[in-house]
Every structure is written in structure tokens, then in C-alpha cells.
Design a protein around this motif. Structure first.
Motif, short mmCIF file in Angstrom:
data_model
loop_
_atom_site.label_atom_id
_atom_site.label_comp_id
_atom_site.label_asym_id
_atom_site.label_seq_id
_atom_site.Cartn_x
_atom_site.Cartn_y
_atom_site.Cartn_z
N GLN A 206 -0.72 -3.53 -13.95
CA GLN A 206 -1.35 -4.89 -13.58
C GLN A 206 -2.40 -4.94 -12.41
O GLN A 206 -1.95 -4.12 -11.53
N PRO A 207 -3.25 -5.63 -12.20
CA PRO A 207 -4.20 -5.61 -10.91
C PRO A 207 -3.49 -5.87 -9.64
O PRO A 207 -3.78 -5.31 -8.55
N GLY A 208 -2.24 -6.40 -9.72
CA GLY A 208 -1.51 -6.63 -8.46
C GLY A 208 -0.50 -5.45 -8.16
O GLY A 208 0.05 -5.60 -7.22
N ASP A 209 -0.50 -4.52 -9.07
CA ASP A 209 0.27 -3.19 -8.66
C ASP A 209 -0.20 -2.65 -7.76
O ASP A 209 -1.49 -2.34 -7.61
N THR A 210 0.59 -2.11 -6.71
CA THR A 210 0.27 -1.16 -5.50
C THR A 210 -0.26 0.24 -6.16
O THR A 210 0.52 0.71 -6.95
N GLY A 211 -1.33 0.52 -5.80
CA GLY A 211 -1.73 1.98 -6.35
C GLY A 211 -1.78 3.05 -5.37
O GLY A 211 -1.68 4.14 -5.61
N LEU A 212 -2.26 2.74 -3.92
CA LEU A 212 -2.24 3.46 -3.16
C LEU A 212 -1.65 3.14 -1.82
O LEU A 212 -1.28 1.93 -1.35
N LEU A 213 -1.06 4.18 -1.04
CA LEU A 213 -0.39 4.05 0.43
C LEU A 213 -1.27 4.70 1.09
O LEU A 213 -1.07 5.88 1.15
N ILE A 214 -1.97 4.13 2.27
CA ILE A 214 -2.79 4.79 3.04
C ILE A 214 -2.27 4.59 4.49
O ILE A 214 -2.29 3.39 4.99
N TYR A 215 -1.82 5.46 5.29
CA TYR A 215 -1.39 5.47 6.54
C TYR A 215 -2.70 5.49 7.54
O TYR A 215 -3.41 6.26 7.57
N THR A 216 -2.66 4.25 8.41
CA THR A 216 -3.55 4.01 9.40
C THR A 216 -3.30 5.21 10.41
O THR A 216 -2.43 5.86 10.55
N SER A 217 -4.37 5.40 11.20
CA SER A 217 -4.59 6.72 11.87
C SER A 217 -3.69 6.53 13.19
O SER A 217 -3.51 7.59 14.08
N GLY A 218 -3.04 5.46 13.32
CA GLY A 218 -2.02 5.38 14.61
C GLY A 218 -2.75 5.60 15.88
O GLY A 218 -1.89 6.24 16.71
N THR A 219 -3.79 4.93 16.20
CA THR A 219 -4.10 4.91 17.67
C THR A 219 -3.21 4.13 18.69
O THR A 219 -3.47 4.16 19.87
#
Length: 627
Positions: A206-219
Motif C-alpha cells: 500500500q502507498p502508506g507502507d514504509t519502503g525505506l529507512l534512511i539514517y540521517t548523517s548525525g551531525t
């Protein structure tokens, strides 16, 4: 001030896209999920080339059928090994076709794909695996496998490690490790017993399903996992189709980390939407050679890459014959005159057109061919400020370089300049299907289907990131002019309050310093202090050339930074920038960071951004010298 750009259904290069801010659905060719669009493209395009990759120095082609089959075998293989829908799978590899096979295979069977930077340490890998709960990990080779083996005892929840490259690992015997070919075999066997399972899993998404988990760079601390849904990705494709249209015969070059949302968009999802061909650079060291070989239709890179190309051209020009140097100078002069009219959206006078055409034929056309930019319709830059003069220079040589803005949390694309609607010094207008507003404190806030779902297992941070009325707090400070162009002036958290109570946005000063060809990065210091100082990283290549031309002796990078002529050079650059700022905003003193930094160093994120806190802590001695 609010900026709203509407987008109704429209056909762009044969691709029909639909999106309206805050309203559902976002559609690309009738598909509301990226996995559904992937299936449609593979069925449509079959034997057409999707990817190219070098093997033993020769470019090899791989079709959309190859893309589909390998993604399918990976997805089914993972499900056969026990992966469940909604589960995170991590990928630790440099850019290559298998990265995208894994990405789509994971998502097609309901998983969540999460990239890990190859520059991350073993301890960072352990944190990401633990935080994401990944039970499956893809690693590229023995070097990346060693990181997992180092933290294996702390990552007991990982049940399988899939290795992409067998070189040096043929004798490996480890109960958790399998090679990618073995996973393909597992996927084929699963398919034989569960015909149609892969397609059924795609249909369930479904459109609402999570597809990606992208970790922010942590500045500002440990990385946070940003969740992007299928709808977020499709909305980004819609925005990209309007602002960065891709044609089905376009060639592209992939070289930035696919962990990052920018490269994931331009080399994974936009090509699926636009049906283009992606070529994988051999490495970051060979990107300029590969650029010449591929000659892409469009090329997106961070400012440092564009600066590197510019520096190379200047060095080559200086090494040319006197006649060659003169011709280059006159050609660029003619190009700049024409560029100024184009950038101000004014008609180019006939005399200027003719003069440019002559020098384009004699010099600039060959220069673009040498750079691999002779077929380039546009260049893209983002992730950090870029010098307006550098943009003018690229337009002068016939390359339309356009600056844009986005972040992981809004699917990587919020605003962008267009070839015929461009204002240097800004990051363009809001992309279609997206809204931008400026809050009372100057913060840029965004609204639309591009905005992410929230942070993985971190409801508190998620709540802090959204306003009460549902707008994303970007943390960036900026302004919108009367024509709707957005400018970034800094980060809220970086605002310096001097001992005298003056609020100063360091990003503006740092950006101006980085516009110098001799300065690659800068960190302004001054919070709770009487005046501003700065830590500066010099541009190694340009400063070395300067030192060689003046016969300044140096043996290594540290001695180069210590040379009085180099210090005087940087002081001249700092003094020049100071002229454009009020006295309280001027840099009173500076120090050069005399070690070369890479993404492995704690001062830099994987996307080569300086971590202000780490820099101030590690170089506290240099800072105190200035006070």
C-alpha cells in the motif's frame, strides 16, 4: 510567507504524473507504489538496457528483465529464509547493480531497505543493525564482512549475511554467511514452489507502507532512521518528473552513495519512472574518467565535485600554450556575457550570440567533450551551498548547472531552479505538489506528500519534527523572495549568540568562505564569546598548485598548512569575505586544520559535512589560541 505549486495530471516525456499538495494519490503512470511502478516498467521494457557496469574494464549491459529477475530472486530468497513484511534489511556496499536489485527485491516482498555507508566503522554498523532490528545484512566484500565479524557477538539478532563479491572469500565457512548466488538459488527454488508469490506481495503493498529507512548523517548525535513510505517515493518521482524530467533514452552516471536520498532518487527511482539507463561509476576515484566515457544527459553532484571539475580545467588551462590560454580566456569571457542574459531571463543580443557561437565552435564544445558534458542537458547541485560565480562559469561553458534543495525528511526534493526559471543564489521554487512556508523564527517548513512518516522507533523526535498543523520543521533558516524563490541562510541550531548578545547565522559566513577556490570548508566559532573566529580546511589541490607556482617548499599536508605564504593566502580570502559583513560578523582570527579529513574521521559525516560539535571538541586547543 507560503509558496504553493500546484500539479495536476500531466504527461512528461511519455510519463503521466499526478500530485496535488497534501492530497492523495500521487501517481506515476497510474501506479501509487514504487514497487508497482517497478513491475510495470520491467514488463514494458524487458530486454532494454536498465544498467551498465564495468567488468574487467569493459562496460557490460543488463536489461530490465535482469533487474526484475534478480530483484525477484533476492526478495523470494529472503522470504524463504524467514524475512517478514515490515522488517528492515540492511545493505552495506558501494554503488553497483546488486545494490538496486536488493533495494527493489526487499521492498517488493514488503520489506524495508536500509543502506549503510561503506565508510561507517564496525561500531557504527553495530548501532545501525541494532537500532533498525535488521536480521539480514548484505555486504559487498571481505572488507565490509570484516566489520560484521568484528561486532558479531553484539549483533546476535542477525541471522544471515549475504555477500555480493566472493573475491578472497572462496574458503569462507560461516554458518551465517551466504553468497549472493546462493540466495538467488534459494529464491528460484522458492518461486518454483510458490508461483506468483512475488507478484502477490507487490499487489499487497500500500502507498502508506514504509519502503525505506534512511539514517540521517548525525551531525548532532547518533543517526536517526527516517521512514519513507512508498507514497513518499512516488511523490518524489512526481516532483522529479516536473523539475528534473528524464527521457527514456537518457544515460546517467551513478557515483554518490546510494544510502543517501539524493543518489537514491536520481539513480534508482527517477530512472524507474523515466525509463532511463543508469551507468555505475567504477569508484569515486574514477568518476571523472567514467563521466567522459558515459557522457550523461544529466549529472547531479555535491558542490565539491563541481568545484573539482572547475579546478581541473583551470590547471589544464594554465598548462596550455600562450595561444591556448588566450583562446580559453576569450571563450569563457564570451560565454559569461551570454550566460548573464540567460540567467537574468533576458533575450541574448545577436552579437553576443554570434560571438559565443564562434568560441563555442573553437573551444567550448571541445572542452565539454573532454569533460564528458557534451550531451548534458543540465547539471544538478545540492546538499551544500555553491558559489554563484561557479554556476555562472558552468553556464558560460554551456553546461546548465542548477541548484536545488531537499533533505531526507522530505524525500530529498523540496525546491529547485529550472533552466528557464532560475535565480542564482537561491535553491529555486517549491517543486510541483509541495508547499513551503517560512515560520516566524525564519525556519523553512514544508508540506506535501514528500514529507516523511517519522523517525524509526522514536515518537518523541518525530513529534518535535512536525508542527501542530502537520508541517515539517526542516531546521533550516531561509527566506522566500517576491518571485517565490527560496534561499537558505543557515541552520536554526547553529545560530551563534555572542557575548554581546548578537545573533549571527554562521552558515552565511561559512558559505562565502567556501566560495573561495582555496577553502574547502569552514566552521565559524563565537558562541558566548566576544568575537568570531574560524577553523578552515584548505582545498588541497588548489593550494598545492598555488604553492608550486610560487615555489613554496612543503613536504606534506601539515607543512603546506604551516607555510606562511599559504596562511597569508587564506588571510587574504578571509579579509575579502569580511568586507561584506558588519563588524560584529567579521572573522577576527582563524586557524587551518592541518590534517586531511575523510568520511572515516569523526569530524565528517559520510556525506562530507563537518560535524560542528566534533570539530569544536577535537580542535579546542586551536580555538583557545584565538581567544
Amino acid at each position: 510567507m507560503n509558496v504553493h505549486t500546484n500539479a495536476d495530471q500531466i504527461e512528461i516525456n511519455g510519463v503521466v504524473v499526478t500530485a496535488t499538495p497534501g492530497q492523495r494519490p500521487a501517481l506515476v503512470d497510474g501506479c501509487d507504489t514504487v514497487v508497482g511502478l517497478f513491475q510495470k516498467r520491467c514488463e514494458q521494457l524487458g530486454d532494454r538496457t536498465a544498467h551498465r557496469e564495468k567488468d574487467l574494464g569493459i562496460w557490460q549491459s543488463y536489461s530490465w528483465k535482469d533487474y526484475w529477475n534478480h530483484a525477484k530472486w533476492i526478495g523470494l530468497g529472503l522470504r524463504a529464509l524467514g524475512m517478514e513484511r515490515g522488517e528492515v534489511v540492511s545493505i552495506l556496499s558501494e554503488d553497483r547493480k546488486e545494490w538496486l536489485y536488493a533495494d527493489m527485491g526487499i521492498q517488493c516482498v514488503g520489506g524495508i531497505a536500509s543502506g549503510v555507508y561503506t565508510t561507517d566503522s564496525a561500531s557504527q554498523l553495530e548501532y545501525l543493525l541494532r537500532d533498525s532490528g535488521s536480521r539480514f545484512l548484505f555486504v559487498e566484500n571481505d572488507e565490509q564482512l570484516d566489520k560484521f565479524l568484528e561486532i558479531e557477538d553484539q549483533a546476535e539478532h542477525v541471522v544471515k549475511v549475504i555477500i555480493l563479491d566472493q573475491d578472497g572469500l572462496h574458503d569462507l565457512r560461516h554458518e551465517k554467511c551466504v553468497f549472493i548466488d546462493e540466495l538467488y538459488d534459494t529464491g528460484r527454488a522458492f518461486e518454483a514452489e510458490n508461483h506468483g508469490f512475488f507478484e502477490e506481495e507487490i499487489a499487497k503493498t500500500q502507498p502508506g507502507d514504509t519502503g525505506l529507512l534512511i539514517y540521517t548523517s548525525g551531525t548532532t548525535g547518533m543517526p536517526k532512521g527516517a521512514m519513507l513510505s512508498q507514497e513518499n517515493v512516488i511523490a518524489g518521482c512526481v516532483s522529479g518528473a516536473h523539475a528534473l524530467p528524464t527521457q527514456d533514452d537518457d544515460e546517467q552516471l551513478c557515483f554518490l552513495p546510494l544510502c543517501h536520498i539524493l543518489e537514491r532518487n536520481v539513480s534508482a527511482y527517477f530512472p524507474i519512472a523515466g525509463k532511463s539507463t543508469v551507468n555505475f561509476a567504477e569508484s569515486t576515484e574514477t568518476v571523472f574518467d567514467n563521466l567522459q566515457e558515459v557522457s550523461p544527459a544529466h549529472f547531479t553532484a555535491v558542490p565539491r565535485v563541481w568545484e573539482k571539475v572547475y579546478s581541473r580545467v583551470l590547471v589544464l588551462a594554465q598548462e596550455a600554450t600562450p595561444l591556448g590560454r588566450l583562446c580559453f580566456k576569450l571563450a569563457v569571457k564570451a560565454g559569461l556575457k551570454r550566460a548573464d542574459y540567460l540567467l537574468e531571463r533576458k533575450p541574448v543580443p545577436m552579437g553576443t550570440k554570434i560571438n559565443y557561437a564562434v568560441w563555442d565552435f573553437l573551444v567550448l564544445r571541445n572542452l565539454r567533450r573532454m569533460l564528458g558534458m557534451d550531451k548534458m542537458r543540465r547539471g544538478g547541485t545540492g546538499a551544500a551551498p555553491i558559489s554563484p560565480e561557479l554556476i555562472r562559469w558552468y553556464w558560460a561553458i554551456g553546461v546548465q548547472l542548477l541548484e536545488g534543495y531537499g533533505m531526507t525528511e522530505n524525500s530529498g526534493i523540496a525546491s529547485i531552479n529550472l533552466p528557464d526559471d532560475n535565480k542564482i543564489g537561491t535553491v529555486g521554487k517549491a517543486v510541483p505538489g509541495f508547499d513551503v512556508r517560512i515560520a516566524e523564527d525564519g525556519e523553512i517548513q514544508t508540506f506535501g506528500l514528500n514529507n516523511f512518516q517519522g523517525y524509526w522507533r522514536n515518537n518523541e523526535k518525530t513529534a518535535e519534527t512536525f508542527t501542530d498543523d502537520g508541517w515539517l520543521r526542516t531546521g533550516d533558516v531561509g527566506k522566500v523572495d517576491e518571485d517565490g524563490f527560496l534561499s537558505i541562510t543557515g541552520r536554526l541550531k547553529d545560530i551563534i549568540i555572542t557575548a554581546g548578545g548578537k545573533n549571527i547565522t554562521p552558515a552565511e559566513i561559512e558559505s562565502r568562505l567556501k566560495f573561495s577556490h582555496y577553502i574547502s570548508d569552514a566552521v565559524v566559532i563565537g558562541d558566548a564569546r566576544k568575537y568570531l573566529t574560524c577553523l578552515i580546511m584548505i582545498d588541497q589541490e588548489n593550494v598545492e598548485k598555488f604553492a608550486q607556482d610560487l615555489k613554496v617548499p612543503f613536504s606534506d599536508f601539515a607543512s603546506l598548512c604551516a607555510a606562511q605564504e599559504v596562511v597569508d593566502l587564506i588571510k587574504k580570502e578571509v579579509d575579502e569575505v569580511n568586507k561584506d559583513f558588519a563588524r560584529v560578523e567579521q572573522i577576527k582570527d582563524f586557524r587551518l586544520i592541518n590534517v586531511l579529513l575523510t568520511a572515516e574521521d569523526e569530524e565528517l559525516t559520510a556525506t562530507m559535512k563537518l560535524k560542528r560539535g566534533f570539530v569544536e571538541k577535537k580542535h579546542a586547543g586551536l580555538i583557545e589560541e584565538m581567544y
